[in-house]
Write an enzyme that holds these catalytic residues in place. Structure first.
Site, PDB file in Angstrom:
ATOM      1  N   ARG A  32       0.860  -1.186   0.000  1.00  0.00           N
ATOM      2  CA  ARG A  32       0.000   0.000   0.000  1.00  0.00           C
ATOM      3  C   ARG A  32       0.899   1.240   0.000  1.00  0.00           C
ATOM      4  NH1 ARG A  32      -2.309   3.076   4.678  1.00  0.00           N
ATOM      5  NH2 ARG A  32      -3.940   4.371   3.797  1.00  0.00           N
ATOM      6  N   HIS A  65      -2.638  10.928   0.722  1.00  0.00           N
ATOM      7  CA  HIS A  65      -2.112  10.712   2.073  1.00  0.00           C
ATOM      8  C   HIS A  65      -1.464  12.040   2.490  1.00  0.00           C
ATOM      9  CE1 HIS A  65      -0.807   7.297   4.931  1.00  0.00           C
ATOM     10  NE2 HIS A  65      -0.466   8.427   5.530  1.00  0.00           N
ATOM     11  N   GLU A  93      -7.211   8.625   6.235  1.00  0.00           N
ATOM     12  CA  GLU A  93      -7.488   9.285   7.514  1.00  0.00           C
ATOM     13  C   GLU A  93      -7.939  10.740   7.386  1.00  0.00           C
ATOM     14  OE1 GLU A  93      -4.159   8.776  10.139  1.00  0.00           O
ATOM     15  OE2 GLU A  93      -4.366   6.608  10.190  1.00  0.00           O
ATOM     16  N   ASN A 112      -7.542   2.039   9.859  1.00  0.00           N
ATOM     17  CA  ASN A 112      -6.237   2.151  10.515  1.00  0.00           C
ATOM     18  C   ASN A 112      -6.496   2.133  12.018  1.00  0.00           C
ATOM     19  OD1 ASN A 112      -5.263   2.490   7.964  1.00  0.00           O
ATOM     20  ND2 ASN A 112      -4.562   4.600   8.250  1.00  0.00           N
ATOM     21  N   TYR A 146      -4.604   2.008  15.853  1.00  0.00           N
ATOM     22  CA  TYR A 146      -3.393   2.095  16.669  1.00  0.00           C
ATOM     23  C   TYR A 146      -3.649   1.955  18.162  1.00  0.00           C
ATOM     24  CZ  TYR A 146      -0.787   3.400  12.521  1.00  0.00           C
ATOM     25  OH  TYR A 146      -0.199   3.368  11.286  1.00  0.00           O
ATOM     26  N   GLU A 162      -3.634  -0.027   8.173  1.00  0.00           N
ATOM     27  CA  GLU A 162      -2.452   0.356   8.958  1.00  0.00           C
ATOM     28  C   GLU A 162      -2.617  -0.157  10.373  1.00  0.00           C
ATOM     29  OE1 GLU A 162      -1.299   4.512   9.175  1.00  0.00           O
ATOM     30  OE2 GLU A 162      -1.645   4.758   7.021  1.00  0.00           O
TER      31      GLU A 162
HETATM   32  C1  FCB Z   1      -1.175   7.281  10.692  1.00  0.00           C
HETATM   33  C2  FCB Z   1      -0.740   7.768   9.339  1.00  0.00           C
HETATM   34  C3  FCB Z   1       0.591   7.220   8.894  1.00  0.00           C
HETATM   35  C4  FCB Z   1       1.581   7.108  10.028  1.00  0.00           C
HETATM   36  C5  FCB Z   1       0.948   6.403  11.195  1.00  0.00           C
HETATM   37  C6  FCB Z   1       1.881   6.208  12.367  1.00  0.00           C
HETATM   38  O1  FCB Z   1      -2.017   8.216  11.277  1.00  0.00           O
HETATM   39  O2  FCB Z   1      -1.692   7.442   8.363  1.00  0.00           O
HETATM   40  O3  FCB Z   1       1.056   8.020   7.843  1.00  0.00           O
HETATM   41  O4  FCB Z   1       2.051   8.347  10.346  1.00  0.00           O
HETATM   42  O5  FCB Z   1      -0.180   7.096  11.634  1.00  0.00           O
END
Ligand code: FCB
Length: 480
Positions: free
Chosen positions: A95, A139, A184, A312, A314, A385
């Site tokens: 990607r 992006h 995002e 995405n 985290y 992500e």
């Molecule tokens: C996300 C972004 C990516 C990277 C990660 C850690 O928010 O999409 O570009 O910075 O965080």
């Protein structure tokens, strides 16, 4: 849940046939991700003009240590070796994003063939190595001229984005199947125009919500432009979703969670997948905007049906109601990441964190995937992500990163749990293939499976990369 790094020896379980497997559905798309400004470099080469991130990173005080993406990982010149590396890792998909000012300098008018040629070469190299290209159109690198004209708070930017989508699809539509419009949009709108911690560094609550709408409108128009190209693309958008919880069950804390879930998740999921803004969030934003920027017909465009949804993930936000007398400044006096809900407190639970200070919460990924599947129309999901920054050190030419490896392991187990629960999860992309320019943190945060020595541009696959290669080869994890 796996909170602590596990011994690499256990996670790097040998591949002998008798070890039990936690396997993934066949055809599961294993990948890794990057983004143009974070890896390409070659910022002024071959006709590329400035994006908002060039301007922002060159503005003193905006990025840690004054770092910029001028050179980054020099992927623009080294893409061929990088694709070899991907092939060695056995990646099924890569990607990447297209730099808008590289292929359409200034954001309007004719294409820059030299810029498009770079992506043609990259895509052809991927295909020649049996790696599925997964293309993200945006992006975060808006051409500076479009920002000068008003940026995402301006409606016209949505139309410019659709033209750009058409132009890229015209060049690559015959060889790229997976298309993501935006990466995002929450970050583009809320960090770019709200807190101002990302480019273009504006702090204006009303502009944040206008930017949100025009990003979503641009997304819908771009999906339509891609479809008009007649190649039957798999089109979607990537949203950064959070698991959200309240610190306690008190009604006040629960309301704080409702507000942040509204701004972070539902303000994007609902328009795109249900064709409407969430009414409670519209109410929360009453003092910020009257949503007068929405025109008849917009929501039908915004909710143009998608083929896939990228998520995405985290971490989780744990929030609580404000403490009387300790409320921060209201939005009209302070830059705000959470327009209209500035008073909500973000609390930490003392759990292990990554170098970004993000709590490691793999169950939050299961929760997020199940929630999207349960509350929205059925659509194939991809984790586009997921990953972690930790400090890495090169010792004897090797980079051992057990914490990152454990992070991936825990989150892949979460993916497997979601699949077991019936979530149509079709693929997973590690963030990131390479250490790279981590936005406002510059090169001080490393997320890569592959270590990059920025002095020499040497790449060293970390132990997490070798582990991930084995996961891909087995199409699964060793059962615990
Ligand atoms: C996300 C972004 C990516 C990277 C990660 C850690 O928010 O999409 O570009 O910075 O965080």
């Amino acid at each position: 849940m796996t909170q602590h790094p596990q011994p690499a020896s256990r996670l790097l379980a040998d591949s002998s046939a008798d070890s039990a497997e936690l396997s993934f559905p066949s055809g599961f798309l294993w990948g890794a991700a990057t983004a143009a400004y974070q890896v390409e470099g070659a910022a002024t080469e071959a006709g590329r003009t400035a994006s908002i991130w060039d301007t922002f990173s060159h503005t003193p005080g905006k990025v840690v240590e004054g770092h910029t993406g001028d050179v980054a990982c020099d992927h623009f010149h080294r893409y061929s070796d990088d694709v070899k590396l991907m092939a060695e890792l056995g990646l099924k998909s890569y990607r990447f994003s297209v730099s808008w000012p590289r292929v359409q300098p200034g954001g309007t008018g004719r294409a820059n063939q030299e810029g498009l040629d770079f992506y043609r070469r990259l895509v052809d190299e991927l295909l020649a190595n049996g790696i599925e290209p997964w293309l993200t159109l945006y992006h975060w690198d808006l051409p500076q001229e479009l920002q000068d004209a008003g940026g995402w708070p301006l409606r016209d930017t949505a139309a410019r984005f659709a033209e750009y989508a058409e132009l890229v699809h015209g060049a690559l539509g015959d060889r790229v199947r997976y298309w993501t419009t935006l990466n995002e949009p929450w970050c583009s709108a809320f960090l770019g125009y709200g807190s101002g911690t990302h480019a273009p560094g504006i702090q204006d609550a009303a502009a944040t919500i206008r930017a949100t709408h025009h990003l979503l409108l641009g997304h819908g128009l771009a999906v339509q432009a891609l479809r008009a190209g007649g190649t039957e693309p798999q089109a979607g958008v990537t949203l950064n979703l959070y698991a959200i919880s309240s610190q306690t069950d008190s009604p006040a804390d629960a309301d704080a969670a409702r507000r942040i879930d509204g701004l972070a998740n539902r303000l994007f999921l609902d328009p795109v997948l249900l064709g409407r803004y969430p009414t409670d969030v519209v109410e929360d934003l009453r003092e910020v905007t009257d949503f007068g920027h929405i025109r008849d017909g917009d929501m039908a465009i915004v909710s143009t049906p998608l083929d896939v949804l990228g998520i995405n993930y985290y971490s989780r936000h744990v929030v609580a109601a404000p403490i009387e007398g300790q409320e921060p400044e209201p939005y009209w006096r302070a830059p705000s990441t959470w327009p209209g809900s500035e008073k909500v407190r973000f609390v930490t639970r003392g759990m292990p964190v990554t170098q970004m200070n993000w709590e490691i919460d793999a169950p939050g990924l299961v929760e997020t995937l199940r929630r999207v599947h349960d509350e929205y129309p059925d659509i194939p999901l991809y984790v586009t992500e997921n990953g972690a920054a930790f400090e890495d050190a090169v010792v004897d030419d090797q980079v051992d990163d057990p914490q990152r490896l454990a992070y991936f392991d825990a989150h892949l187990r979460a993916c497997r749990e979601a699949i077991d629960a019936g979530v149509p999860l079709k693929g997973y992309f590690a963030w990131s293939l390479l250490d790279n320019f981590e936005w406002a943190w510059g090169y001080t945060r490393r997320f890569g499976l592959v270590f990059v020595d920025y002095e020499t541009q040497r790449r060293i696959p970390k132990s997490s990369a070798r582990w991930y290669a084995e996961v891909i080869r087995r199409n699964g994890l060793a059962a615990q």
